[in-house]
Design a protein around this motif. Sequence first.
Motif, PDB file in Angstrom:
ATOM      1  N   GLU A   8       0.862  -1.182   0.000  1.00  9.64           N
ATOM      2  CA  GLU A   8       0.000   0.000   0.000  1.00  9.64           C
ATOM      3  C   GLU A   8       0.897   1.230   0.000  1.00  9.64           C
ATOM      4  O   GLU A   8       1.758   1.369   0.863  1.00  9.64           O
ATOM      5  CB  GLU A   8      -0.909   0.000   1.232  1.00  9.64           C
ATOM      6  CG  GLU A   8      -1.964  -1.083   1.203  1.00  9.64           C
ATOM      7  CD  GLU A   8      -2.911  -1.003   2.394  1.00  9.64           C
ATOM      8  OE1 GLU A   8      -2.614  -0.265   3.350  1.00  9.64           O
ATOM      9  OE2 GLU A   8      -3.955  -1.678   2.341  1.00  9.64           O
ATOM     10  N   ASP A  10       0.955   5.364   0.222  1.00  6.25           N
ATOM     11  CA  ASP A  10       0.153   6.546   0.545  1.00  6.25           C
ATOM     12  C   ASP A  10       1.061   7.772   0.575  1.00  6.25           C
ATOM     13  O   ASP A  10       2.247   7.696   0.295  1.00  6.25           O
ATOM     14  CB  ASP A  10      -0.632   6.356   1.851  1.00  6.25           C
ATOM     15  CG  ASP A  10       0.275   6.241   3.067  1.00  6.25           C
ATOM     16  OD1 ASP A  10       1.375   6.826   3.059  1.00  6.25           O
ATOM     17  OD2 ASP A  10      -0.111   5.559   4.032  1.00  6.25           O
ATOM     18  N   ASP A  13       0.043  10.177   5.063  1.00 11.11           N
ATOM     19  CA  ASP A  13      -1.036  10.533   5.986  1.00 11.11           C
ATOM     20  C   ASP A  13      -1.914   9.321   6.327  1.00 11.11           C
ATOM     21  O   ASP A  13      -2.958   9.461   6.959  1.00 11.11           O
ATOM     22  CB  ASP A  13      -1.904  11.640   5.375  1.00 11.11           C
ATOM     23  CG  ASP A  13      -2.425  11.255   3.999  1.00 11.11           C
ATOM     24  OD1 ASP A  13      -2.179  10.105   3.577  1.00 11.11           O
ATOM     25  OD2 ASP A  13      -3.070  12.097   3.355  1.00 11.11           O
ATOM     26  N   SER A  15      -3.750   7.529   4.411  1.00 10.21           N
ATOM     27  CA  SER A  15      -4.826   7.243   3.448  1.00 10.21           C
ATOM     28  C   SER A  15      -4.220   6.477   2.270  1.00 10.21           C
ATOM     29  O   SER A  15      -3.273   6.922   1.649  1.00 10.21           O
ATOM     30  CB  SER A  15      -5.450   8.550   2.951  1.00 10.21           C
ATOM     31  OG  SER A  15      -4.449   9.338   2.367  1.00 10.21           O
ATOM     32  N   VAL A  17      -3.452   5.295  -1.185  1.00  6.69           N
ATOM     33  CA  VAL A  17      -3.595   5.864  -2.523  1.00  6.69           C
ATOM     34  C   VAL A  17      -3.518   4.776  -3.581  1.00  6.69           C
ATOM     35  O   VAL A  17      -4.209   4.816  -4.582  1.00  6.69           O
ATOM     36  CB  VAL A  17      -2.490   6.923  -2.752  1.00  6.69           C
ATOM     37  CG1 VAL A  17      -2.549   7.481  -4.154  1.00  6.69           C
ATOM     38  CG2 VAL A  17      -2.598   8.035  -1.724  1.00  6.69           C
TER      39      VAL A  17
END
Length: 199
Positions: A8, A10, A13, A15, A17
């Motif tokens: 993953e 990001d 932060d 979150s 992406v």
Amino acid sequence: MRCTIVLEFDNGDGSVVKRVEVMRLHRPIDDQTHGDVGLSHGEGKSLLNCVQQEFVVEQIERFCAPRRSCVDCGAQRRLHDNHCSELKTALGKVYCCRERWKACDCGADGSRYVSPLKDYLTEASTGELRWLHAELGATVPYRQAKAVMDLLLPTSGRDNHVTIRNHTVAVGTTIQHARPVRRWCETEKPVAELGIDVG
Ligand SMILES: [Zn+2]
């Protein structure tokens, strides 16, 4: 049992992406050698290489994206061409896309094309891989160093013992010509007390 390994990416932060599936592992429950648990050495090497591949691609994309806009007028430079390039890393050979953009129409670039990775990826191998070659090459014979690299790490491509010798000599030359780092006691006289015990 099935295990899916997903990366993953990001923006720092938390979150997510972008999610990339890198590997799916499978173990039949009723067909396992006694005591044979965990990832195999070969699976570990493949996993490292897959993670390295996705990591490099994402890192390069994020490096290039903000540089595509002209610093003077803010216009997006148009793509001229691209090609696939090999990069040898300590965790195996990976592939990346090297783009070439048309220079901005405002003339700020001062050239016809802009290659964003020109000063970022200047060598066909990473400094870490060259250092590893030199570290091993300075300790054991070059062919043996190559065998150890092949045994423990994902392959970095067509490297052979000559590559290891070249990297060892190059790193050695750099060290030989580098200015020595002087400790404070070599640049200014230390204050010291000397006592003689005559008892
Ligand atoms: Zn411009």
